[in-house]
Write a protein that holds these residues in place. Structure first.
Motif, short mmCIF file in Angstrom:
data_model
loop_
_atom_site.label_atom_id
_atom_site.label_comp_id
_atom_site.label_asym_id
_atom_site.label_seq_id
_atom_site.Cartn_x
_atom_site.Cartn_y
_atom_site.Cartn_z
N GLU A 1 20.11 6.66 -19.29
CA GLU A 1 19.68 6.61 -17.90
C GLU A 1 18.90 5.33 -17.66
N MET A 2 19.11 4.72 -16.49
CA MET A 2 18.37 3.50 -16.18
C MET A 2 16.87 3.74 -16.15
N SER A 3 16.47 4.95 -15.80
CA SER A 3 15.04 5.26 -15.79
C SER A 3 14.44 5.14 -17.19
N ALA A 4 15.22 5.48 -18.21
CA ALA A 4 14.75 5.35 -19.59
C ALA A 4 14.59 3.89 -19.98
N VAL A 5 15.51 3.06 -19.51
CA VAL A 5 15.44 1.63 -19.80
C VAL A 5 14.20 1.02 -19.14
N LYS A 6 13.97 1.39 -17.90
CA LYS A 6 12.86 0.79 -17.16
C LYS A 6 11.50 1.27 -17.67
N SER A 7 11.44 2.49 -18.15
CA SER A 7 10.15 3.01 -18.60
C SER A 7 9.85 2.67 -20.05
N HIS A 8 10.90 2.48 -20.86
CA HIS A 8 10.71 2.17 -22.28
C HIS A 8 11.70 1.09 -22.72
N ALA A 9 11.59 -0.07 -22.09
CA ALA A 9 12.59 -1.13 -22.28
C ALA A 9 12.73 -1.55 -23.74
N THR A 10 11.63 -1.64 -24.47
CA THR A 10 11.70 -2.17 -25.83
C THR A 10 12.14 -1.14 -26.86
N THR A 11 12.13 0.13 -26.48
CA THR A 11 12.45 1.17 -27.47
C THR A 11 13.54 2.14 -27.01
N MET B 1 16.74 2.22 -26.72
CA MET B 1 17.98 2.43 -27.46
C MET B 1 17.76 3.36 -28.65
N PHE B 2 16.68 3.14 -29.39
CA PHE B 2 16.41 4.00 -30.54
C PHE B 2 15.83 5.35 -30.12
N ASN B 3 15.23 5.41 -28.92
CA ASN B 3 14.81 6.71 -28.39
C ASN B 3 16.01 7.57 -28.05
N GLU B 4 17.01 6.93 -27.44
CA GLU B 4 18.20 7.66 -27.00
C GLU B 4 19.12 8.01 -28.16
N TRP B 5 19.24 7.10 -29.12
CA TRP B 5 20.14 7.31 -30.26
C TRP B 5 19.36 7.00 -31.54
N PRO B 6 18.50 7.92 -32.00
CA PRO B 6 17.60 7.65 -33.13
C PRO B 6 18.32 7.22 -34.40
N GLU B 7 19.55 7.69 -34.59
CA GLU B 7 20.27 7.34 -35.82
C GLU B 7 20.55 5.86 -35.93
N LEU B 8 20.58 5.14 -34.78
CA LEU B 8 20.91 3.71 -34.80
C LEU B 8 19.84 2.89 -35.52
N PRO C 1 11.19 -11.71 -29.20
CA PRO C 1 12.57 -11.31 -29.49
C PRO C 1 13.27 -10.74 -28.26
N THR C 2 14.59 -10.77 -28.29
CA THR C 2 15.38 -10.05 -27.30
C THR C 2 15.47 -8.60 -27.75
N ILE C 3 15.14 -7.67 -26.87
CA ILE C 3 15.03 -6.27 -27.26
C ILE C 3 16.38 -5.72 -27.73
N TRP C 4 16.32 -4.72 -28.59
CA TRP C 4 17.52 -4.01 -28.99
C TRP C 4 18.08 -3.27 -27.78
N HIS C 5 19.37 -3.45 -27.54
CA HIS C 5 19.99 -2.83 -26.37
C HIS C 5 21.49 -2.75 -26.57
N GLU C 6 22.13 -2.01 -25.69
CA GLU C 6 23.58 -2.05 -25.55
C GLU C 6 23.83 -2.38 -24.08
#
Length: 271
Positions: free
Chosen positions: A166-176, A178-185, A116-121
């Motif tokens: 932060e781009m560091s969050a994307v690079k370290s946890h690419a697949t998760t 978005m939901f790590n940063e905004w859990p309500e989503l 799948p294509t990962i969840w992202h914005e």
């Protein structure tokens, strides 16, 4: 009496599409690109992707998501699609503010590539400061559910700020990330949008989205055109890849490389 639209009338987006885009963050406009044009762009996109693959030493086939690797202006054959006046007019009317082209890229996902294509914005990955960024996803083939059509999280563009991770969050946890940063989503409704060739979806860069893998026997082929506000400032964040050697942080995008939609419409031939 039936109302007749003059043949030279400009393209006008239906009010319902505008409402959907602004209220829910995305809209699908069916048949925006006519069938004969779609067939031509489909052939050009496939040829361009294969040319890039050969230059990079990649063989045919495989299951990796294949994209055009160079900036859109280096592919003369694809410039017409990036500058397509109907798609550009729709993007600007949906946004409700003057826009310009930012990027364009063809994507091919091979049959039975079930990743799948990962969840992202998209905003986190966009090195711009602008009042609005819009991505147009142009279906160059039919994309039913089993071929990996887009899935959106309606209203997720209205989440509390900050809208960027932060781009560091994307690079370290690419697949998760978005939901790590905004859990309500993770609990938002999900809307799956199958598409016919020539349909175009438009979504705001702050909207969460993803897709399932391609479980079909056919290639999923699409072209993505990104638009940004006409007054956009190039402002890369730590971790952003440099997009263009001519760009200077803190300065407005140059018109000659990133054309304004108003200029595209002025240049477009009348039917």
């Amino acid at each position: 009496m039936t109302k007749v639209t003059p043949p030279d009338a400009p393209f006008i987006v239906d009010e319902q599409h505008i409402t959907d885009f602004r209220e829910h963050g995305f809209a699908r406009i069916p048949g925006l690109i006519p069938a004969d044009e779609v067939a031509r762009w489909r052939e050009i996109a496939l040829d361009t992707i294969e040319e890039d693959g050969r230059r990079a030493g990649m063989g045919g086939g495989g299951t990796a998501l294949r994209t055009t690797s160079d900036p859109w202006w280096k592919h003369d054959t694809m410039t017409g699609l990036v500058r397509h006046p109907r798609v550009a007019a729709a993007a600007e009317q949906l946004a409700g503010t003057p826009m310009r082209v930012w990027s364009g890229q063809a994507y091919a996902k091979h049959p039975h590539d079930e990743v799948p294509t990962i969840w992202h914005e998209d905003l986190t990955l966009t090195p711009l400061d602008a009042p609005m960024n819009v991505n147009a996803w142009v279906a160059l083939v039919d994309v039913p559910v089993e071929r990996g059509c887009l899935i959106f999280l309606p209203d997720s563009h209205k989440r509390p700020e900050p809208h960027r991770a932060e781009m560091s969050a994307v690079k370290s946890h690419a697949t998760t990330y978005m939901f790590n940063e905004w859990p309500e989503l993770e609990w938002y409704p999900r809307v799956t949008v199958p598409m016919r060739a020539g349909d175009v979806t438009f979504h705001q860069s702050t909207l969460g989205h993803g897709s399932h893998g391609n479980h079909s026997d056919g290639t999923r082929l699409a072209f993505i055109i990104s638009y940004t506000g006409a007054s956009a400032i190039y402002q890369p964040r730590p971790g952003h890849q440099r997009m263009d050697e001519d760009l200077v942080p803190g300065q407005q995008l140059p018109d000659h490389r990133y054309p304004r939609v108003s200029d595209l419409l002025a240049e477009a031939p009348r039917p």
